[in-house]
Design a protein around this motif. Structure first.
Motif, PDB file in Angstrom:
ATOM      1  N   LEU A 171     -42.144   0.567 -27.628  1.00  9.70           N
ATOM      2  CA  LEU A 171     -41.073   0.768 -26.653  1.00  9.70           C
ATOM      3  C   LEU A 171     -40.637   2.230 -26.596  1.00  9.70           C
ATOM      4  O   LEU A 171     -40.637   2.942 -27.617  1.00  9.70           O
ATOM      5  CB  LEU A 171     -39.886  -0.128 -27.000  1.00  9.70           C
ATOM      6  CG  LEU A 171     -40.095  -1.614 -26.662  1.00  9.70           C
ATOM      7  CD1 LEU A 171     -39.125  -2.487 -27.435  1.00  9.70           C
ATOM      8  CD2 LEU A 171     -39.954  -1.834 -25.177  1.00  9.70           C
ATOM      9  N   THR A 172     -40.278   2.656 -25.407  1.00 13.96           N
ATOM     10  CA  THR A 172     -39.785   4.015 -25.173  1.00 13.96           C
ATOM     11  C   THR A 172     -38.407   3.934 -24.518  1.00 13.96           C
ATOM     12  O   THR A 172     -38.035   2.890 -23.974  1.00 13.96           O
ATOM     13  CB  THR A 172     -40.732   4.804 -24.265  1.00 13.96           C
ATOM     14  OG1 THR A 172     -40.606   4.323 -22.927  1.00 13.96           O
ATOM     15  CG2 THR A 172     -42.185   4.669 -24.714  1.00 13.96           C
ATOM     16  N   PRO A 173     -37.649   5.031 -24.536  1.00  7.93           N
ATOM     17  CA  PRO A 173     -36.344   5.003 -23.857  1.00  7.93           C
ATOM     18  C   PRO A 173     -36.442   4.630 -22.379  1.00  7.93           C
ATOM     19  O   PRO A 173     -35.476   4.081 -21.821  1.00  7.93           O
ATOM     20  CB  PRO A 173     -35.842   6.438 -24.048  1.00  7.93           C
ATOM     21  CG  PRO A 173     -36.471   6.877 -25.325  1.00  7.93           C
ATOM     22  CD  PRO A 173     -37.837   6.258 -25.323  1.00  7.93           C
ATOM     23  N   GLU A 174     -37.596   4.892 -21.756  1.00  5.29           N
ATOM     24  CA  GLU A 174     -37.772   4.543 -20.343  1.00  5.29           C
ATOM     25  C   GLU A 174     -37.833   3.033 -20.123  1.00  5.29           C
ATOM     26  O   GLU A 174     -37.744   2.566 -18.983  1.00  5.29           O
ATOM     27  CB  GLU A 174     -39.038   5.196 -19.788  1.00  5.29           C
ATOM     28  CG  GLU A 174     -38.940   6.702 -19.571  1.00  5.29           C
ATOM     29  CD  GLU A 174     -38.861   7.492 -20.870  1.00  5.29           C
ATOM     30  OE1 GLU A 174     -38.123   8.501 -20.925  1.00  5.29           O
ATOM     31  OE2 GLU A 174     -39.534   7.082 -21.852  1.00  5.29           O
ATOM     32  N   THR A 218     -32.234  -1.992 -24.933  1.00  5.46           N
ATOM     33  CA  THR A 218     -31.899  -0.584 -25.090  1.00  5.46           C
ATOM     34  C   THR A 218     -32.800   0.026 -26.152  1.00  5.46           C
ATOM     35  O   THR A 218     -32.864  -0.479 -27.283  1.00  5.46           O
ATOM     36  CB  THR A 218     -30.429  -0.401 -25.501  1.00  5.46           C
ATOM     37  OG1 THR A 218     -29.580  -0.992 -24.511  1.00  5.46           O
ATOM     38  CG2 THR A 218     -30.081   1.077 -25.621  1.00  5.46           C
ATOM     39  N   VAL A 219     -33.508   1.073 -25.761  1.00  7.62           N
ATOM     40  CA  VAL A 219     -34.412   1.768 -26.679  1.00  7.62           C
ATOM     41  C   VAL A 219     -33.827   3.153 -26.933  1.00  7.62           C
ATOM     42  O   VAL A 219     -33.786   3.997 -26.036  1.00  7.62           O
ATOM     43  CB  VAL A 219     -35.832   1.878 -26.113  1.00  7.62           C
ATOM     44  CG1 VAL A 219     -36.767   2.495 -27.148  1.00  7.62           C
ATOM     45  CG2 VAL A 219     -36.333   0.502 -25.676  1.00  7.62           C
ATOM     46  N   SER A 220     -33.367   3.349 -28.145  1.00  9.98           N
ATOM     47  CA  SER A 220     -32.684   4.602 -28.464  1.00  9.98           C
ATOM     48  C   SER A 220     -32.723   4.839 -29.964  1.00  9.98           C
ATOM     49  O   SER A 220     -32.690   3.896 -30.762  1.00  9.98           O
ATOM     50  CB  SER A 220     -31.229   4.540 -27.991  1.00  9.98           C
ATOM     51  OG  SER A 220     -30.516   5.698 -28.382  1.00  9.98           O
ATOM     52  N   SER A 221     -32.758   6.119 -30.320  1.00 11.82           N
ATOM     53  CA  SER A 221     -32.703   6.464 -31.739  1.00 11.82           C
ATOM     54  C   SER A 221     -31.261   6.747 -32.161  1.00 11.82           C
ATOM     55  O   SER A 221     -30.994   7.026 -33.326  1.00 11.82           O
ATOM     56  CB  SER A 221     -33.584   7.680 -32.024  1.00 11.82           C
ATOM     57  OG  SER A 221     -33.235   8.761 -31.178  1.00 11.82           O
ATOM     58  N   GLY A 275     -33.328 -12.532 -26.789  1.00 10.64           N
ATOM     59  CA  GLY A 275     -34.214 -11.604 -27.486  1.00 10.64           C
ATOM     60  C   GLY A 275     -33.967 -10.142 -27.205  1.00 10.64           C
ATOM     61  O   GLY A 275     -34.593  -9.275 -27.817  1.00 10.64           O
ATOM     62  N   GLY A 276     -33.080  -9.832 -26.269  1.00  6.15           N
ATOM     63  CA  GLY A 276     -32.796  -8.424 -26.005  1.00  6.15           C
ATOM     64  C   GLY A 276     -31.999  -7.805 -27.136  1.00  6.15           C
ATOM     65  O   GLY A 276     -31.549  -8.491 -28.064  1.00  6.15           O
ATOM     66  N   GLY A 277     -31.832  -6.492 -27.063  1.00  8.46           N
ATOM     67  CA  GLY A 277     -31.059  -5.804 -28.084  1.00  8.46           C
ATOM     68  C   GLY A 277     -31.375  -4.333 -28.128  1.00  8.46           C
ATOM     69  O   GLY A 277     -31.956  -3.776 -27.198  1.00  8.46           O
ATOM     70  N   LEU A 278     -30.970  -3.716 -29.234  1.00  3.27           N
ATOM     71  CA  LEU A 278     -31.179  -2.283 -29.461  1.00  3.27           C
ATOM     72  C   LEU A 278     -32.355  -2.098 -30.411  1.00  3.27           C
ATOM     73  O   LEU A 278     -32.405  -2.743 -31.479  1.00  3.27           O
ATOM     74  CB  LEU A 278     -29.915  -1.673 -30.052  1.00  3.27           C
ATOM     75  CG  LEU A 278     -30.002  -0.215 -30.505  1.00  3.27           C
ATOM     76  CD1 LEU A 278     -30.258   0.709 -29.319  1.00  3.27           C
ATOM     77  CD2 LEU A 278     -28.716   0.189 -31.232  1.00  3.27           C
ATOM     78  N   VAL A 279     -33.266  -1.218 -30.036  1.00  5.69           N
ATOM     79  CA  VAL A 279     -34.429  -0.942 -30.876  1.00  5.69           C
ATOM     80  C   VAL A 279     -34.747   0.544 -30.805  1.00  5.69           C
ATOM     81  O   VAL A 279     -34.460   1.201 -29.786  1.00  5.69           O
ATOM     82  CB  VAL A 279     -35.633  -1.805 -30.422  1.00  5.69           C
ATOM     83  CG1 VAL A 279     -36.078  -1.438 -29.019  1.00  5.69           C
ATOM     84  CG2 VAL A 279     -36.788  -1.724 -31.399  1.00  5.69           C
TER      85      VAL A 279
END
Length: 125
Positions: free
Chosen positions: A85-88, A122-125, A8-12
């Motif tokens: 979710l936040t980048p932290e 990973t939380v990133s725009s 379930g992990g990934g980039l969001v």
């Protein structure tokens, strides 16, 4: 042997949601506490959330109100719903379970601490 397999992990993007799953398999008699930890490079692994066999939960202050832990005892699976979710929150997330197994040599129960292999969030725009 017992295995914990996370998924379930990934980039969001910031503000988004992810749902992690951790399924335990193998010669399991019962599962006591089960939960999620996270670790960034060079930092100590820290508790995110845990849930007891009776359903009591414990969360780190940084995720309270945003993350929800739950478990399906019939499937030996724990979930972590992560919202806002936040980048932290970017880390490798690890599943941990305290599992009672039957020792093959003497057929007696033993309590063992198991870890999964980790899943990257990973939380990133």
């Amino acid at each position: 042997q017992v295995r914990l397999v996370e998924s379930g992990g990934g980039l969001v993007q910031p503000g988004g949601s992810l749902r992690l799953s951790c399924a335990a398999s193998g010669s399991i008699f019962s599962i006591n506490d089960i939960g999620w930890y996270r670790q960034a490079p060079g930092k100590q692994r820290e508790l995110v959330a845990r849930i007891t066999s009776g359903g009591s939960t414990n969360y780190s202050d940084s995720v309270k109100g945003r993350f929800t832990i739950s478990r399906d005892n019939a499937k030996n699976t724990v979930y972590l719903q992560m919202n806002s979710l936040t980048p932290e929150d970017t880390d490798v997330y690890y599943c941990n379970a305290i599992i009672v197994v039957i020792t093959p040599t003497n057929k007696k129960p033993a309590t063992v601490d198991y870890w999964g292999q980790g899943t990257q969030v990973t939380v990133s725009s």
